[in-house]
Design a protein around this motif. Structure first.
Motif, PDB file in Angstrom:
ATOM      1  N   TRP A   1       0.819  -1.205   0.000  1.00  0.00           N
ATOM      2  CA  TRP A   1       0.000   0.000   0.000  1.00  0.00           C
ATOM      3  C   TRP A   1       0.856   1.259   0.000  1.00  0.00           C
ATOM      4  N   ALA A   2       1.940   1.236   0.776  1.00  0.00           N
ATOM      5  CA  ALA A   2       2.836   2.401   0.826  1.00  0.00           C
ATOM      6  C   ALA A   2       3.461   2.659  -0.541  1.00  0.00           C
ATOM      7  N   ALA A   3       3.880   1.583  -1.211  1.00  0.00           N
ATOM      8  CA  ALA A   3       4.472   1.736  -2.544  1.00  0.00           C
ATOM      9  C   ALA A   3       3.441   2.267  -3.538  1.00  0.00           C
ATOM     10  N   MET A   4       2.213   1.754  -3.467  1.00  0.00           N
ATOM     11  CA  MET A   4       1.152   2.260  -4.343  1.00  0.00           C
ATOM     12  C   MET A   4       0.862   3.725  -4.048  1.00  0.00           C
TER      13      MET A   4
ATOM     14  N   ALA B   1      -6.861   4.193  -0.221  1.00  0.00           N
ATOM     15  CA  ALA B   1      -7.750   4.735   0.815  1.00  0.00           C
ATOM     16  C   ALA B   1      -7.397   4.184   2.191  1.00  0.00           C
ATOM     17  N   ARG B   2      -7.127   2.896   2.266  1.00  0.00           N
ATOM     18  CA  ARG B   2      -6.791   2.285   3.551  1.00  0.00           C
ATOM     19  C   ARG B   2      -5.461   2.823   4.079  1.00  0.00           C
ATOM     20  N   TYR B   3      -4.470   2.933   3.198  1.00  0.00           N
ATOM     21  CA  TYR B   3      -3.168   3.448   3.631  1.00  0.00           C
ATOM     22  C   TYR B   3      -3.312   4.874   4.137  1.00  0.00           C
ATOM     23  N   SER B   4      -4.064   5.671   3.430  1.00  0.00           N
ATOM     24  CA  SER B   4      -4.297   7.052   3.848  1.00  0.00           C
ATOM     25  C   SER B   4      -4.986   7.099   5.209  1.00  0.00           C
ATOM     26  N   ALA B   5      -5.995   6.241   5.415  1.00  0.00           N
ATOM     27  CA  ALA B   5      -6.725   6.211   6.679  1.00  0.00           C
ATOM     28  C   ALA B   5      -5.833   5.766   7.837  1.00  0.00           C
TER      29      ALA B   5
ATOM     30  N   ASN C   1     -15.896  -3.128   9.795  1.00  0.00           N
ATOM     31  CA  ASN C   1     -15.460  -2.459  11.009  1.00  0.00           C
ATOM     32  C   ASN C   1     -14.285  -1.563  10.654  1.00  0.00           C
ATOM     33  N   PRO C   2     -14.542  -0.283  10.363  1.00  0.00           N
ATOM     34  CA  PRO C   2     -13.447   0.585   9.913  1.00  0.00           C
ATOM     35  C   PRO C   2     -12.389   0.839  10.982  1.00  0.00           C
ATOM     36  N   ALA C   3     -12.654   0.444  12.227  1.00  0.00           N
ATOM     37  CA  ALA C   3     -11.657   0.653  13.282  1.00  0.00           C
ATOM     38  C   ALA C   3     -10.484  -0.290  13.122  1.00  0.00           C
ATOM     39  N   LEU C   4     -10.711  -1.457  12.522  1.00  0.00           N
ATOM     40  CA  LEU C   4      -9.641  -2.442  12.370  1.00  0.00           C
ATOM     41  C   LEU C   4      -9.641  -3.056  10.980  1.00  0.00           C
ATOM     42  N   TYR C   5      -8.492  -3.293  10.463  1.00  0.00           N
ATOM     43  CA  TYR C   5      -8.349  -4.058   9.241  1.00  0.00           C
ATOM     44  C   TYR C   5      -7.143  -4.958   9.390  1.00  0.00           C
ATOM     45  N   LYS C   6      -7.407  -6.245   9.548  1.00  0.00           N
ATOM     46  CA  LYS C   6      -6.338  -7.233   9.730  1.00  0.00           C
ATOM     47  C   LYS C   6      -5.356  -6.801  10.805  1.00  0.00           C
ATOM     48  N   GLY C   7      -5.883  -6.265  11.909  1.00  0.00           N
ATOM     49  CA  GLY C   7      -5.036  -5.876  13.021  1.00  0.00           C
ATOM     50  C   GLY C   7      -4.390  -4.513  12.870  1.00  0.00           C
ATOM     51  N   MET C   8      -4.636  -3.839  11.749  1.00  0.00           N
ATOM     52  CA  MET C   8      -4.055  -2.520  11.531  1.00  0.00           C
ATOM     53  C   MET C   8      -5.090  -1.472  11.880  1.00  0.00           C
ATOM     54  N   GLN C   9      -4.712  -0.519  12.673  1.00  0.00           N
ATOM     55  CA  GLN C   9      -5.646   0.515  13.095  1.00  0.00           C
ATOM     56  C   GLN C   9      -5.984   1.440  11.934  1.00  0.00           C
ATOM     57  N   LEU C  10      -7.258   1.683  11.726  1.00  0.00           N
ATOM     58  CA  LEU C  10      -7.689   2.638  10.694  1.00  0.00           C
ATOM     59  C   LEU C  10      -8.090   3.939  11.339  1.00  0.00           C
TER      60      LEU C  10
END
Length: 113
Positions: A48-51, A82-86, A104-113
């Protein structure tokens, strides 16, 4: 860099090649995993960071063009941007609304959004 990574990287524009190398090092993942189907959180974040950096540095590139570079569908690119930005708090680069796609926008695969 192994032979597979050299083959993949040789097909990339030089500016994208440098971004991929930097993000792979920053996230401590092998370069070839950024282009793989792996879904480990560290690999996903590096991808995501590279994109994100590719789009930020080249605003005229479309999601399908970035998808071609990273061997992904354009909707995967939009979601990743969008996810990386969030997650990072970086400015959004698209108008893609992640809240409609994540249960659940608060979590995505253990990554905080």
């Amino acid at each position: 860099m192994n032979a597979y990574e050299q083959k993949v990287m040789s097909a990339l524009p030089s500016r994208v090649r440098q971004i991929v190398i930097e993000e792979a090092q920053r996230h401590d993942v092998p370069i070839h995993l950024i282009f793989s189907r792996r879904k480990r959180s560290d690999v996903i974040m590096a991808r995501w960071a590279a994109m994100y950096r590719t789009k930020a540095g080249n605003p005229s590139l479309s999601a399908p063009q970035i998808g071609d570079i990273f061997d992904r569908d354009h909707t995967t690119v939009l979601s990743g941007l969008a996810r990386y930005s969030a997650i990072t708090g970086n400015p959004p680069l698209t108008s893609y609304d992640i809240s409609k796609r994540v249960t659940n926008p608060a979590l995505y695969k253990g990554m905080q959004l």
